[in-house]
Design an enzyme around this catalytic site. Sequence first.
Site, PDB file in Angstrom:
ATOM      1  N   HIS A   1       1.023 -23.663   3.928  1.00  0.00           N
ATOM      2  CA  HIS A   1       1.654 -22.463   5.296  1.00  0.00           C
ATOM      3  C   HIS A   1       1.814 -23.586   6.439  1.00  0.00           C
ATOM      4  O   HIS A   1       2.499 -22.140   7.189  1.00  0.00           O
ATOM      5  CB  HIS A   1       2.217 -21.388   4.384  1.00  0.00           C
ATOM      6  CG  HIS A   1       0.459 -20.517   4.829  1.00  0.00           C
ATOM      7  ND1 HIS A   1       0.807 -19.297   5.619  1.00  0.00           N
ATOM      8  CD2 HIS A   1      -0.950 -21.172   4.450  1.00  0.00           C
ATOM      9  CE1 HIS A   1      -0.761 -19.285   5.814  1.00  0.00           C
ATOM     10  NE2 HIS A   1      -1.377 -19.707   5.398  1.00  0.00           N
TER      11      HIS A   1
ATOM     12  N   SER B   1      -3.850 -26.904   4.399  1.00  0.00           N
ATOM     13  CA  SER B   1      -3.116 -25.674   3.481  1.00  0.00           C
ATOM     14  C   SER B   1      -1.548 -25.903   4.443  1.00  0.00           C
ATOM     15  O   SER B   1      -1.343 -26.475   5.456  1.00  0.00           O
ATOM     16  CB  SER B   1      -3.752 -23.793   4.638  1.00  0.00           C
ATOM     17  OG  SER B   1      -2.623 -22.900   4.177  1.00  0.00           O
TER      18      SER B   1
ATOM     19  N   CYS C   1      -5.744 -13.067  10.287  1.00  0.00           N
ATOM     20  CA  CYS C   1      -6.059 -12.517   9.636  1.00  0.00           C
ATOM     21  C   CYS C   1      -7.041 -11.548   9.661  1.00  0.00           C
ATOM     22  O   CYS C   1      -7.467 -10.282   9.346  1.00  0.00           O
ATOM     23  CB  CYS C   1      -7.741 -13.566   9.069  1.00  0.00           C
ATOM     24  SG  CYS C   1      -6.318 -15.011   9.261  1.00  0.00           S
TER      25      CYS C   1
ATOM     26  N   GLN D   1      -5.392 -26.420  11.054  1.00  0.00           N
ATOM     27  CA  GLN D   1      -4.899 -25.995  12.123  1.00  0.00           C
ATOM     28  C   GLN D   1      -4.637 -27.264  12.433  1.00  0.00           C
ATOM     29  O   GLN D   1      -3.572 -27.563  14.255  1.00  0.00           O
ATOM     30  CB  GLN D   1      -5.703 -25.193  13.206  1.00  0.00           C
ATOM     31  CG  GLN D   1      -5.521 -23.635  12.710  1.00  0.00           C
ATOM     32  CD  GLN D   1      -4.243 -22.990  12.602  1.00  0.00           C
ATOM     33  OE1 GLN D   1      -3.157 -23.467  12.871  1.00  0.00           O
ATOM     34  NE2 GLN D   1      -4.291 -22.179  11.975  1.00  0.00           N
TER      35      GLN D   1
ATOM     36  N   GLY E   1      -5.624 -22.692   1.780  1.00  0.00           N
ATOM     37  CA  GLY E   1      -7.175 -23.778   2.667  1.00  0.00           C
ATOM     38  C   GLY E   1      -8.267 -22.745   2.830  1.00  0.00           C
ATOM     39  O   GLY E   1      -9.523 -23.635   3.117  1.00  0.00           O
ATOM     40  N   THR E   2      -7.757 -21.379   2.813  1.00  0.00           N
ATOM     41  CA  THR E   2      -9.744 -20.129   2.290  1.00  0.00           C
ATOM     42  C   THR E   2     -10.316 -21.194   0.871  1.00  0.00           C
ATOM     43  O   THR E   2     -11.180 -21.505   0.887  1.00  0.00           O
ATOM     44  CB  THR E   2      -9.009 -18.918   1.861  1.00  0.00           C
ATOM     45  OG1 THR E   2      -8.594 -18.351   2.943  1.00  0.00           O
ATOM     46  CG2 THR E   2     -10.069 -18.140   1.672  1.00  0.00           C
TER      47      THR E   2
ATOM     48  N   THR F   1      -3.841 -24.434 -14.321  1.00  0.00           N
ATOM     49  CA  THR F   1      -2.355 -25.235 -14.594  1.00  0.00           C
ATOM     50  C   THR F   1      -2.330 -25.302 -12.760  1.00  0.00           C
ATOM     51  O   THR F   1      -2.347 -24.972 -12.132  1.00  0.00           O
ATOM     52  CB  THR F   1      -1.345 -24.456 -15.426  1.00  0.00           C
ATOM     53  OG1 THR F   1      -2.384 -24.523 -16.191  1.00  0.00           O
ATOM     54  CG2 THR F   1      -0.333 -24.979 -15.167  1.00  0.00           C
TER      55      THR F   1
ATOM     56  N   ASN G   1      -8.304 -21.933  15.161  1.00  0.00           N
ATOM     57  CA  ASN G   1      -6.497 -21.624  15.038  1.00  0.00           C
ATOM     58  C   ASN G   1      -6.576 -20.707  16.175  1.00  0.00           C
ATOM     59  O   ASN G   1      -4.765 -20.494  16.070  1.00  0.00           O
ATOM     60  CB  ASN G   1      -6.992 -20.866  13.242  1.00  0.00           C
ATOM     61  CG  ASN G   1      -8.327 -20.022  14.013  1.00  0.00           C
ATOM     62  OD1 ASN G   1      -9.611 -20.730  14.021  1.00  0.00           O
ATOM     63  ND2 ASN G   1      -7.848 -18.489  13.652  1.00  0.00           N
TER      64      ASN G   1
HETATM   65  N1  PLP Z   1      -8.985 -22.440   8.245  1.00  0.00           N
HETATM   66  C1  PLP Z   1      -8.604 -22.124   9.529  1.00  0.00           C
HETATM   67  C2  PLP Z   1      -8.477 -22.850  10.990  1.00  0.00           C
HETATM   68  C3  PLP Z   1      -7.328 -21.225   9.171  1.00  0.00           C
HETATM   69  O1  PLP Z   1      -6.153 -21.232  10.522  1.00  0.00           O
HETATM   70  C4  PLP Z   1      -6.760 -20.667   8.411  1.00  0.00           C
HETATM   71  C5  PLP Z   1      -5.407 -19.813   7.923  1.00  0.00           C
HETATM   72  O2  PLP Z   1      -4.933 -18.168   9.371  1.00  0.00           O
HETATM   73  C6  PLP Z   1      -7.234 -20.813   7.166  1.00  0.00           C
HETATM   74  C7  PLP Z   1      -8.295 -21.665   7.097  1.00  0.00           C
HETATM   75  C8  PLP Z   1      -7.078 -19.963   5.631  1.00  0.00           C
HETATM   76  O3  PLP Z   1      -5.563 -20.571   5.117  1.00  0.00           O
HETATM   77  P1  PLP Z   1      -5.327 -20.050   3.900  1.00  0.00           P
HETATM   78  O4  PLP Z   1      -4.448 -19.004   4.781  1.00  0.00           O
HETATM   79  O5  PLP Z   1      -4.229 -21.641   3.368  1.00  0.00           O
HETATM   80  O6  PLP Z   1      -6.169 -19.663   2.912  1.00  0.00           O
END
Ligand code: PLP
Length: 384
Positions: free
Chosen positions: A197, A195, A322, A175, A71-72, A233, A147
């Site tokens: 996970h 994302s 985080c 989310q 996601g990041t 890759t 989140n």
């Molecule tokens: N955006 C939101 C709203 C999230 O909750 C998170 C992860 O906690 C992310 C982005 C980041 O995703 P990733 O952990 O896959 O980098």
Amino acid sequence: MPSAYFDNNGTTQMLPQVLEAMRPFLGESFGNPSSVYARGREARAAVEAARESVAHLLGCAAREVVFTSGGTEADNAAIVGMVAAGDHVITSTIEHDAVLNCCAYLKRMGVAITAVPVNRQGRVDPDGVRAALRPETRLISVMLANNETGVLQPLEEIGRIAADADVWFHTDAVQAAGKIPISVDRIGCDLLAISGHKLHGPQGIGALYVRRNTPLRPIIHGGHQERGHRAGTENVPAIVGLGKAAELAAAGLADGTLDRIRTWRDRFEAQVLERVESTEVNGAGAPRVPNTSNIFFEYILGEALVVALDRHGIAASAGSACSAGSGEPSHVLAAMGLGATRARSSVRFSLGKLNSEADVEYLMSVLPGAVRDLREASPLYRRT
Ligand code: PLP
């Protein structure tokens, strides 16, 4: 000791079917999707099947899906890839760090940033977005579901504002994916991040929806993978896992799994409010994803409650994963005007597909006592 996991917004356990789908690609099916011989073509076919599944979940064409490392990266690719010095970006004060810190970086690079506030329920006011527009506004980035609170944002209205102003529109749907139905056309976004996970897929994989003809510049330079959008890759096993997770997420939205989770979440909240005095649900009254409950427990520290629950094998979270350990109260609850004390006294419980009703019953057999013990030890509580 029994255990129960209520931190599915932090990360989710992979579903067994996801692991099974990935297994061959961690072993004998090790080809590079760019290779022309059979092993490569097998990997390519698996990647493209996964792309179809993700596209189905988002309501877009497969060729509009770009795989990323999570996601990041998807958020960074969308935001950094759309703007340049001199541009203006509108975002919100409750975004995940993946967006907020990306915007902070861009600010240092000469991009103007406006973070619009939210109300006490944690919702962005679309009029606030409209009022923030400038001639040089290039991009609006507002998340779909928060989140920490699970509160859903009024994206369809914001999408219309973006379209009327001829501004590109990105949303962080990390989310929301798998928790509510998503349609990129209904939202009206040009870019949307998910994302793996967070939807019972593997960690370290994500995807970015890129609407056709969006002038996105890559942020990673190298080979021509992902139609030039993302060099490197492909992570084939993880992509296959994300594809399977997306397929199961779509099925879960259709077969009532999420309705069941919502029923348990709502019952849990009702029981907490009834059985534990001086509690409130943060974001109550706003539309929310079905799995998230963020509760204010007056007089105690959220982190202390998380530790107390952990002693009973229960996983929950104070603040987002985080920011855990940073000691800072949640910027989301602070942005809602709830105050630092309330932000420090709140705990997030987030359910997932692998929870059972028995997990919620176990939580409720432990939580009231844990809160009572902490309050009894709290000078704040005794004085009142
Ligand atoms: N955006 C939101 C709203 C999230 O909750 C998170 C992860 O906690 C992310 C982005 C980041 O995703 P990733 O952990 O896959 O980098």
